[in-house]
Design an enzyme around this catalytic site. Sequence first.
Site, PDB file in Angstrom:
ATOM      1  N   ASN A  13       0.893  -1.167   0.000  1.00  9.82           N
ATOM      2  CA  ASN A  13       0.000   0.000   0.000  1.00  9.82           C
ATOM      3  C   ASN A  13       0.923   1.207   0.000  1.00  9.82           C
ATOM      4  O   ASN A  13       1.541   1.526   1.014  1.00  9.82           O
ATOM      5  CB  ASN A  13      -0.887  -0.027   1.264  1.00  9.82           C
ATOM      6  CG  ASN A  13      -1.705   1.247   1.403  1.00  9.82           C
ATOM      7  OD1 ASN A  13      -1.734   2.081   0.499  1.00  9.82           O
ATOM      8  ND2 ASN A  13      -2.363   1.401   2.547  1.00  9.82           N
ATOM      9  N   TRP A  14       1.008   1.831  -1.171  1.00 10.18           N
ATOM     10  CA  TRP A  14       1.948   2.952  -1.284  1.00 10.18           C
ATOM     11  C   TRP A  14       1.454   4.203  -0.560  1.00 10.18           C
ATOM     12  O   TRP A  14       2.214   5.134  -0.365  1.00 10.18           O
ATOM     13  CB  TRP A  14       2.193   3.269  -2.766  1.00 10.18           C
ATOM     14  CG  TRP A  14       3.109   2.304  -3.455  1.00 10.18           C
ATOM     15  CD1 TRP A  14       3.893   1.347  -2.869  1.00 10.18           C
ATOM     16  CD2 TRP A  14       3.368   2.210  -4.866  1.00 10.18           C
ATOM     17  NE1 TRP A  14       4.610   0.673  -3.820  1.00 10.18           N
ATOM     18  CE2 TRP A  14       4.307   1.183  -5.058  1.00 10.18           C
ATOM     19  CE3 TRP A  14       2.889   2.904  -5.991  1.00 10.18           C
ATOM     20  CZ2 TRP A  14       4.780   0.837  -6.325  1.00 10.18           C
ATOM     21  CZ3 TRP A  14       3.352   2.563  -7.242  1.00 10.18           C
ATOM     22  CH2 TRP A  14       4.294   1.529  -7.410  1.00 10.18           C
ATOM     23  N   LYS A  15       0.176   4.235  -0.227  1.00  7.31           N
ATOM     24  CA  LYS A  15      -0.394   5.428   0.432  1.00  7.31           C
ATOM     25  C   LYS A  15      -0.117   6.652  -0.457  1.00  7.31           C
ATOM     26  O   LYS A  15      -0.182   6.539  -1.673  1.00  7.31           O
ATOM     27  CB  LYS A  15       0.146   5.561   1.854  1.00  7.31           C
ATOM     28  CG  LYS A  15      -0.036   4.249   2.647  1.00  7.31           C
ATOM     29  CD  LYS A  15       0.262   4.372   4.104  1.00  7.31           C
ATOM     30  CE  LYS A  15       0.001   3.018   4.783  1.00  7.31           C
ATOM     31  NZ  LYS A  15       0.170   3.071   6.241  1.00  7.31           N
ATOM     32  N   HIS A  99      -9.291   1.460   4.690  1.00  5.98           N
ATOM     33  CA  HIS A  99      -8.031   1.598   5.426  1.00  5.98           C
ATOM     34  C   HIS A  99      -8.235   2.514   6.644  1.00  5.98           C
ATOM     35  O   HIS A  99      -8.984   3.480   6.575  1.00  5.98           O
ATOM     36  CB  HIS A  99      -6.944   2.162   4.506  1.00  5.98           C
ATOM     37  CG  HIS A  99      -5.591   2.042   5.127  1.00  5.98           C
ATOM     38  ND1 HIS A  99      -5.124   2.953   6.042  1.00  5.98           N
ATOM     39  CD2 HIS A  99      -4.642   1.084   5.008  1.00  5.98           C
ATOM     40  CE1 HIS A  99      -3.924   2.554   6.448  1.00  5.98           C
ATOM     41  NE2 HIS A  99      -3.617   1.427   5.839  1.00  5.98           N
ATOM     42  N   GLU A 101      -6.491   4.770   7.841  1.00  8.76           N
ATOM     43  CA  GLU A 101      -6.200   6.189   7.610  1.00  8.76           C
ATOM     44  C   GLU A 101      -7.401   6.892   6.984  1.00  8.76           C
ATOM     45  O   GLU A 101      -7.661   8.054   7.239  1.00  8.76           O
ATOM     46  CB  GLU A 101      -4.940   6.330   6.743  1.00  8.76           C
ATOM     47  CG  GLU A 101      -3.694   6.005   7.558  1.00  8.76           C
ATOM     48  CD  GLU A 101      -2.554   5.412   6.766  1.00  8.76           C
ATOM     49  OE1 GLU A 101      -2.548   5.511   5.528  1.00  8.76           O
ATOM     50  OE2 GLU A 101      -1.654   4.816   7.404  1.00  8.76           O
ATOM     51  N   GLY A 177       2.461   2.032  10.807  1.00  6.40           N
ATOM     52  CA  GLY A 177       3.421   3.134  10.691  1.00  6.40           C
ATOM     53  C   GLY A 177       4.094   3.475  12.003  1.00  6.40           C
ATOM     54  O   GLY A 177       4.763   4.499  12.123  1.00  6.40           O
ATOM     55  N   GLY A 238       2.922  -1.221   4.192  1.00  2.15           N
ATOM     56  CA  GLY A 238       3.063   0.208   3.913  1.00  2.15           C
ATOM     57  C   GLY A 238       4.524   0.559   3.674  1.00  2.15           C
ATOM     58  O   GLY A 238       5.060   0.377   2.582  1.00  2.15           O
ATOM     59  N   GLY A 239       5.183   1.020   4.707  1.00  6.89           N
ATOM     60  CA  GLY A 239       6.558   1.518   4.592  1.00  6.89           C
ATOM     61  C   GLY A 239       7.503   0.609   3.830  1.00  6.89           C
ATOM     62  O   GLY A 239       8.233   1.065   2.942  1.00  6.89           O
TER      63      GLY A 239
HETATM   64  P1  13P Z   1       3.069   0.118   7.632  1.00  9.08           P
HETATM   65  O1  13P Z   1       3.553  -1.161   7.035  1.00  9.08           O
HETATM   66  O2  13P Z   1       3.838   1.316   7.182  1.00  9.08           O
HETATM   67  O3  13P Z   1       2.907   0.013   9.120  1.00  9.08           O
HETATM   68  O4  13P Z   1       1.591   0.348   7.052  1.00  9.08           O
HETATM   69  C1  13P Z   1       0.698  -0.676   7.122  1.00  9.08           C
HETATM   70  C2  13P Z   1      -0.498  -0.299   6.362  1.00  9.08           C
HETATM   71  O5  13P Z   1      -1.207   0.608   6.722  1.00  9.08           O
HETATM   72  C3  13P Z   1      -0.782  -1.036   5.121  1.00  9.08           C
HETATM   73  O6  13P Z   1      -2.035  -0.706   4.645  1.00  9.08           O
END
Ligand code: 13P
Length: 255
Positions: A13-15, A99, A101, A177, A238-239
Amino acid sequence: MNKAKRKVVIAGNWKMNFTPSEATAFINEVKPLVAGKNGCEVVFCAPYVTIAAAQAAAQGSNISIGAENVHFAEKGAYTGEVSAKMLTECGVKYVIIGHSERRQYFGETDATVNARTKAALEAGMTVILCLGEVKEQRLSGITREIVSMQTKLDLEGVTAEQMKNVIIAYEPVWAIGTGLTATPEQADETCGQIRDALAEIYGRDVAEATTIQYGGSMNEKNAAELLAKPNVDGGLIGGASLVAEKFKAIVDAAQ
Ligand code: 13P
């Protein structure tokens, strides 16, 4: 059905990261690293404007490109939104919905998550449905109740047949995160609780056939232990999905 028969999906998930040119460079870098790794599906969910560049770079590879959200209406006066039909016409199959967020910063509720999920499924997309508890809920010992309720509300009206196109991502909000990861035991237990909730709605067969990912600070160091657990069928990352070598290590751990 046991874990070995379920589809394992490693999704990034590149966000709000990567411009189109950055996405092109990244896919070109990661593509050879994950080539031939057939033990899992490999997906990157990208910002809308980056999807086309990522798809072009991924063409002919084992990488699929998905979106990070979708609107519930077919079309109309919804400034700033994107419909499932728009995405499918662009060749996008996967979409993240719900998600934390989006729930936290953009007013998503279980009702809007449910509406988006149904719209995406009706358009033939595969949904990566995110849910999970916040820290206070875990500390109060109500994680099972929270994830069961989210599972039921988010999937209301989704048929057993449509469940073939639903992946659930268990993402404890306190682990996203933050560098804090659920222990493999916590991830396994809660993914199992989500599977129990699915069994209550759809019966055991559907529950056992559904891919349930873990997400929340999954990285190249902890992925193998998490993915070894019987109820964890992949990861939403994510990261670590922004660093080719780290993502490759997670894909390797899923083989
Ligand atoms: P991180 O791996 O950065 O904690 O993010 C997880 C996430 O929200 C994947 O959707």
